[in-house]
Design a protein around this motif. Structure first.
Motif, PDB file in Angstrom:
ATOM      1  N   GLY A 153      52.812 142.934 -29.023  1.00 27.30           N
ATOM      2  CA  GLY A 153      51.478 143.225 -28.742  1.00 27.30           C
ATOM      3  C   GLY A 153      51.017 144.728 -28.957  1.00 27.30           C
ATOM      4  N   LEU A 154      51.762 145.366 -30.188  1.00 25.10           N
ATOM      5  CA  LEU A 154      51.436 146.538 -30.418  1.00 25.10           C
ATOM      6  C   LEU A 154      50.618 146.644 -31.779  1.00 25.10           C
ATOM      7  N   GLU A 155      49.939 147.578 -32.097  1.00 23.52           N
ATOM      8  CA  GLU A 155      49.154 147.944 -33.203  1.00 23.52           C
ATOM      9  C   GLU A 155      49.597 149.363 -33.870  1.00 23.52           C
ATOM     10  N   PRO A 156      49.724 149.489 -35.086  1.00 19.78           N
ATOM     11  CA  PRO A 156      49.889 150.899 -35.304  1.00 19.78           C
ATOM     12  C   PRO A 156      48.959 151.732 -35.090  1.00 19.78           C
ATOM     13  N   LEU A 157      49.094 153.016 -34.763  1.00 21.59           N
ATOM     14  CA  LEU A 157      47.774 153.910 -34.452  1.00 21.59           C
ATOM     15  C   LEU A 157      47.430 154.637 -36.025  1.00 21.59           C
ATOM     16  N   LEU A 206      54.848 152.959 -40.407  1.00 25.68           N
ATOM     17  CA  LEU A 206      53.942 152.650 -39.308  1.00 25.68           C
ATOM     18  C   LEU A 206      53.938 153.363 -38.177  1.00 25.68           C
ATOM     19  N   LEU A 207      52.958 154.093 -37.665  1.00 25.40           N
ATOM     20  CA  LEU A 207      53.207 155.083 -36.554  1.00 25.40           C
ATOM     21  C   LEU A 207      52.677 154.216 -35.343  1.00 25.40           C
ATOM     22  N   TYR A 208      53.419 154.027 -34.370  1.00 27.24           N
ATOM     23  CA  TYR A 208      53.010 153.586 -33.116  1.00 27.24           C
ATOM     24  C   TYR A 208      52.891 154.569 -31.941  1.00 27.24           C
ATOM     25  N   ARG A 209      52.234 154.408 -30.790  1.00 27.26           N
ATOM     26  CA  ARG A 209      52.273 155.345 -29.808  1.00 27.26           C
ATOM     27  C   ARG A 209      51.929 154.552 -28.443  1.00 27.26           C
ATOM     28  N   CYS A 210      53.107 154.864 -27.638  1.00 24.12           N
ATOM     29  CA  CYS A 210      52.988 154.073 -26.231  1.00 24.12           C
ATOM     30  C   CYS A 210      52.849 155.229 -25.265  1.00 24.12           C
ATOM     31  N   ALA A 211      51.972 155.385 -24.414  1.00 25.33           N
ATOM     32  CA  ALA A 211      51.855 156.328 -23.248  1.00 25.33           C
ATOM     33  C   ALA A 211      52.196 157.740 -23.735  1.00 25.33           C
ATOM     34  N   GLY A 212      51.751 158.149 -24.750  1.00 25.31           N
ATOM     35  CA  GLY A 212      52.006 159.525 -25.362  1.00 25.31           C
ATOM     36  C   GLY A 212      52.942 159.718 -26.235  1.00 25.31           C
ATOM     37  N   ALA A 213      53.856 158.803 -26.386  1.00 24.85           N
ATOM     38  CA  ALA A 213      55.154 159.008 -27.177  1.00 24.85           C
ATOM     39  C   ALA A 213      55.125 157.945 -28.351  1.00 24.85           C
TER      40      ALA A 213
END
Length: 143
Positions: A37-41, A48-55
């Motif tokens: 359920g994640l999309e690249p920022l 591909l750059l992902y961000r989860c809760a600021g990390a």
């Protein structure tokens, strides 16, 4: 190492960003979108750059592959049971582990001990592989 020595390190205030290899970046993008359920920022050719809760973490095109023999990245959640149930619903398959000191039951392990700074007595954990063979973990500190 003292706190003063730690603070003098050029890395003490650096942001940490995990890098995960992918032989097939399109396949990895689909996995992270459909199963996690994640999309690249953001993206660039080959990454591909992902961000989860600021990390941040990056999935990058690589001709090499992860051996998948150790946890390469972990997510810490508030409710492991709910996270595992949702990810299973999305098609994620969790690893079963039976090793000295670590055994999963229905994909979840009860782990003794935790870092004193986390104020927890233990942790519950689960592991799965992404589409590229990277071993990812999910943990929940236990009080």
């Amino acid at each position: 190492m003292t706190e003063r020595e730690h603070d003098s390190s050029p890395l003490a205030r650096a942001r940490v960003a995990t890098r995960l290899p992918a032989r097939d970046l399109d396949r990895a993008r689909r996995f992270y979108r459909e199963q996690l359920g994640l999309e690249p920022l953001d993206e660039r050719p080959g990454g591909l750059l992902y961000r989860c809760a600021g990390a941040d973490f990056v999935v990058f095109r690589s001709t090499g592959a992860s051996p998948g023999t150790f946890t390469q990245m972990g997510f810490e959640v508030d409710d492991l049971d709910a996270a595992v149930a949702e990810l299973r619903r999305r098609g994620v398959v969790f690893e079963e582990v039976d090793a000295p000191g670590l055994r999963t039951r229905d994909g979840i392990a009860e782990i003794e001990g935790n870092y004193p700074s986390k104020g927890a007595r233990g942790e519950r954990g689960a592991w799965f592989r992404d589409s590229e063979g990277n071993l990812l973990g999910i943990g929940q500190p236990t009080q």
